[in-house]
Design a protein around this motif. Structure first.
Motif, short mmCIF file in Angstrom:
data_model
loop_
_atom_site.label_atom_id
_atom_site.label_comp_id
_atom_site.label_asym_id
_atom_site.label_seq_id
_atom_site.Cartn_x
_atom_site.Cartn_y
_atom_site.Cartn_z
N GLU A 1 35.58 21.65 70.82
CA GLU A 1 35.74 21.89 69.38
C GLU A 1 37.20 21.69 69.00
O GLU A 1 38.07 22.42 69.45
N GLY B 1 37.40 24.38 63.87
CA GLY B 1 36.24 25.20 63.58
C GLY B 1 36.50 26.67 63.84
O GLY B 1 37.65 27.09 64.00
N SER C 1 37.85 27.32 67.62
CA SER C 1 39.16 26.74 67.93
C SER C 1 40.27 27.21 67.01
O SER C 1 41.39 27.45 67.46
N SER D 1 33.15 22.70 61.20
CA SER D 1 33.62 22.51 62.57
C SER D 1 33.48 21.04 62.92
O SER D 1 32.60 20.34 62.39
N ALA E 1 30.97 26.05 59.48
CA ALA E 1 31.26 25.90 60.90
C ALA E 1 30.15 26.47 61.79
O ALA E 1 29.49 27.45 61.45
#
Length: 121
Positions: A23, A26, A29, A36, A110
């Motif tokens: 990822e 998002g 992360s 995301s 997300a």
């Protein structure tokens, strides 16, 4: 305030099915929930249970192919093709083929484990 951000170390989502999920932006992360963006590699023979996500998901295939079951319909997505699956749709993703499938995915809002609504396999 900086008007951009370069991602150099995406969050590697832990999996137990051999699928790589990186990822870049998002909830996992960057702790934001608007969308995301992830890079993924599904190994040959990979599959996951049906789900009914609470987000729209756009998938773009970089290489290989992916089988997408949307309710009772089967869709084969191949290199340079994309699809959007609208939130609230029952869907199952798999790679029953002999080569890996590399793709990117955008989820709006997300992806979170609570929003994916996976069925028991």
């Amino acid at each position: 305030m900086k008007k951009y951000e370069v991602q150099t170390s995406p969050f590697i989502v832990p999996t137990n099915d051999g699928k790589l999920i990186e990822e870049h932006f998002g909830f996992a992360s960057k702790n934001h929930g608007d969308f995301s963006f992830a890079h993924m590699i599904a190994p040959a023979g990979w599959s996951e249970p049906f789900q009914t996500p609470e987000f729209d998901e756009i998938t773009f295939i970089i290489s290989g192919k992916k089988l997408i079951e949307v309710e009772d319909e089967k869709i084969l997505l191949e290199k340079n093709q994309s699809i959007i699956i609208k939130k609230g749709t029952r869907v199952r993703y798999s790679n029953p083929f002999e080569e890996k499938c590399e793709y990117v995915s955008v989820c709006i809002p997300a992806f979170t484990i609570d929003r994916v609504q996976r069925e028991n396999s």
